[in-house]
Design a protein around this motif. Sequence first.
Motif, PDB file in Angstrom:
ATOM      1  N   SER A 318     -83.052  -4.268 -74.228  1.00 54.61           N
ATOM      2  CA  SER A 318     -81.991  -5.261 -74.180  1.00 54.61           C
ATOM      3  C   SER A 318     -81.958  -5.947 -72.822  1.00 54.61           C
ATOM      4  O   SER A 318     -82.431  -5.400 -71.822  1.00 54.61           O
ATOM      5  N   LEU A 319     -81.388  -7.132 -72.787  1.00 53.00           N
ATOM      6  CA  LEU A 319     -81.310  -7.897 -71.551  1.00 53.00           C
ATOM      7  C   LEU A 319     -80.179  -7.389 -70.657  1.00 53.00           C
ATOM      8  O   LEU A 319     -79.094  -7.047 -71.138  1.00 53.00           O
ATOM      9  N   ASN A 320     -80.440  -7.337 -69.356  1.00 60.31           N
ATOM     10  CA  ASN A 320     -79.439  -7.043 -68.317  1.00 60.31           C
ATOM     11  C   ASN A 320     -78.692  -5.716 -68.513  1.00 60.31           C
ATOM     12  O   ASN A 320     -77.469  -5.655 -68.356  1.00 60.31           O
ATOM     13  N   PRO A 321     -79.368  -4.618 -68.820  1.00 60.71           N
ATOM     14  CA  PRO A 321     -78.639  -3.352 -68.975  1.00 60.71           C
ATOM     15  C   PRO A 321     -78.063  -2.844 -67.656  1.00 60.71           C
ATOM     16  O   PRO A 321     -76.948  -2.300 -67.624  1.00 60.71           O
ATOM     17  N   ALA A 322     -78.806  -3.034 -66.562  1.00 62.41           N
ATOM     18  CA  ALA A 322     -78.335  -2.527 -65.261  1.00 62.41           C
ATOM     19  C   ALA A 322     -77.099  -3.290 -64.800  1.00 62.41           C
ATOM     20  O   ALA A 322     -76.138  -2.699 -64.290  1.00 62.41           O
ATOM     21  N   GLY A 323     -77.106  -4.619 -64.994  1.00 68.54           N
ATOM     22  CA  GLY A 323     -75.959  -5.409 -64.571  1.00 68.54           C
ATOM     23  C   GLY A 323     -74.697  -5.063 -65.331  1.00 68.54           C
ATOM     24  O   GLY A 323     -73.604  -4.980 -64.759  1.00 68.54           O
ATOM     25  N   VAL A 324     -74.836  -4.826 -66.637  1.00 71.34           N
ATOM     26  CA  VAL A 324     -73.671  -4.459 -67.446  1.00 71.34           C
ATOM     27  C   VAL A 324     -73.143  -3.100 -67.028  1.00 71.34           C
ATOM     28  O   VAL A 324     -71.921  -2.907 -66.871  1.00 71.34           O
ATOM     29  N   GLN A 325     -74.038  -2.139 -66.822  1.00 72.00           N
ATOM     30  CA  GLN A 325     -73.604  -0.799 -66.411  1.00 72.00           C
ATOM     31  C   GLN A 325     -72.885  -0.839 -65.067  1.00 72.00           C
ATOM     32  O   GLN A 325     -71.838  -0.209 -64.880  1.00 72.00           O
ATOM     33  N   ARG A 326     -73.434  -1.605 -64.136  1.00 72.49           N
ATOM     34  CA  ARG A 326     -72.816  -1.714 -62.816  1.00 72.49           C
ATOM     35  C   ARG A 326     -71.447  -2.394 -62.906  1.00 72.49           C
ATOM     36  O   ARG A 326     -70.484  -1.984 -62.247  1.00 72.49           O
ATOM     37  N   ALA A 327     -71.350  -3.439 -63.741  1.00 67.58           N
ATOM     38  CA  ALA A 327     -70.089  -4.166 -63.861  1.00 67.58           C
ATOM     39  C   ALA A 327     -68.996  -3.280 -64.442  1.00 67.58           C
ATOM     40  O   ALA A 327     -67.841  -3.325 -63.999  1.00 67.58           O
ATOM     41  N   PHE A 328     -69.338  -2.467 -65.441  1.00 69.28           N
ATOM     42  CA  PHE A 328     -68.346  -1.554 -66.011  1.00 69.28           C
ATOM     43  C   PHE A 328     -67.884  -0.544 -64.964  1.00 69.28           C
ATOM     44  O   PHE A 328     -66.691  -0.214 -64.880  1.00 69.28           O
ATOM     45  N   ALA A 329     -68.828  -0.049 -64.160  1.00 67.73           N
ATOM     46  CA  ALA A 329     -68.461   0.904 -63.109  1.00 67.73           C
ATOM     47  C   ALA A 329     -67.586   0.248 -62.051  1.00 67.73           C
ATOM     48  O   ALA A 329     -66.618   0.850 -61.560  1.00 67.73           O
ATOM     49  N   GLU A 330     -67.903  -1.004 -61.684  1.00 59.07           N
ATOM     50  CA  GLU A 330     -67.102  -1.726 -60.696  1.00 59.07           C
ATOM     51  C   GLU A 330     -65.685  -1.967 -61.213  1.00 59.07           C
ATOM     52  O   GLU A 330     -64.718  -1.892 -60.457  1.00 59.07           O
ATOM     53  N   ARG A 331     -65.547  -2.247 -62.511  1.00 63.99           N
ATOM     54  CA  ARG A 331     -64.210  -2.447 -63.068  1.00 63.99           C
ATOM     55  C   ARG A 331     -63.397  -1.157 -63.008  1.00 63.99           C
ATOM     56  O   ARG A 331     -62.228  -1.161 -62.618  1.00 63.99           O
ATOM     57  N   ARG A 332     -64.014  -0.029 -63.385  1.00 71.17           N
ATOM     58  CA  ARG A 332     -63.305   1.255 -63.319  1.00 71.17           C
ATOM     59  C   ARG A 332     -62.919   1.587 -61.886  1.00 71.17           C
ATOM     60  O   ARG A 332     -61.819   2.095 -61.621  1.00 71.17           O
TER      61      ARG A 332
END
Length: 435
Positions: A318-332
């Motif tokens: 899938s596209l951009n898996p690292a960016g999505v994972q990082r963004a979810f962590a940054e939100r938490r």
Amino acid sequence: MSLTGLIVGTLLLFSIPAPGQDAEIPKKLTLADALSIAEAANPNFRAARNVVEIAEADALEAASRPNPAIAVEGEEYSIFGPSLPSFFNGQALIVRMEQEIETAGRRGHRMKAADAGIGVARSEVADELRQLQLEVSKAYFQLVLAQANRTTAGAALKDIERVIGLTEARFNAGEVAGTELRRLQVERLHFFDQVLTTELAVSDARIVLLNLLGATDLNQEFEAIDPLEPPPLRGPDGGLIATDEGVTAELNSLRRDAASIRPDLQAARLTRERAEAEMDLQVALRAPNVTFAWGYRRDFGEHAMDFEVSFPIPLFGSLNPAGVQRAFAERRRAQALERATKVAVDSELQKAANAVDSSAKRVRYIDQEYLRSSRELHDLIQASYHLGETALIDFLDVQREFIVTQQVRNQALYDLRISLIEMAAAVGIRPAGKP
């Protein structure tokens, strides 16, 4: 621009110290003056204000769209034949324009995150100012305290010198022994040493304040003229928060004021909103952008149109898996920090209220019970000693005790002042100046 606006703008421009230029410190410095000078000239705060400009530049970049690209291609032009063909009719000539189209609302999410970043930067600068005002106020009243102690020590030295003069006259008249006069002369060194100590404290406190005011000349002489006795502390709506009797406002009301005023709380909330917008952007980046290309082809004299659509295929994941994972962590993380900031503000308010109440009780006790008795005893023993009815040792003990009592009261007033200033900082309002 009107003439009045031009004049006002020019005056404001010249009133702000240029980088590397010392602020002009008045000889009689009020707390309000000190806060204004620090806001204009403190180098750390000047640097903090540049963060807003950086965030605004990021917002400009976030609002930009992908630029189109123009490509010119030529194919199959023969250069080794017996004669060179026509340039336009002897090859396949292609002129093409390409434009990348952002999908899934990327630009909107990017702009939303950048706008939240500007809000975070402005709130952080406002919080830097809140903390700078707290530091300047503490340093200012540290200087006021040192000046008050110097005045007390100087008055005590004058008292002992006056007593030495009277004792010399009594010694010459044969009323007292020479040992008593010498004891007083030796004791004078103790009072003189206190004067030197308090003068050093004044110099040190002045240097600390000058550093906060952005001054490079640390030898400037000035006097802090606001009194140690604090004025009532009022909230943003003019309501009474605290007096020298203690905190009068309800703590829940102060929490509501802090929630709407404190810039660090605003920064924490906007940081969470920025993290949420960034998360939406990273999710949007999963959808591939589409590139459209169209152009004109002249193929050996024949005219044609070119058209092309291209997009990436997530064949190997899938596209951009690292960016999505990082963004979810940054939100938490932003959510947790926002909760932690709220808890810290509540704790700061509670501790500030406790400090105000405790300091107010201490000042009242010293004024009502301690200072009055010490002053009465001092005046009585001093008068008795002048009449020759009190021993020298008793007179010196009372003299020292009276100095300590005045210094204790000065310290108590200082503690009350600082606790009220910390209460103002905890709520998020400007520190109180002169009554």
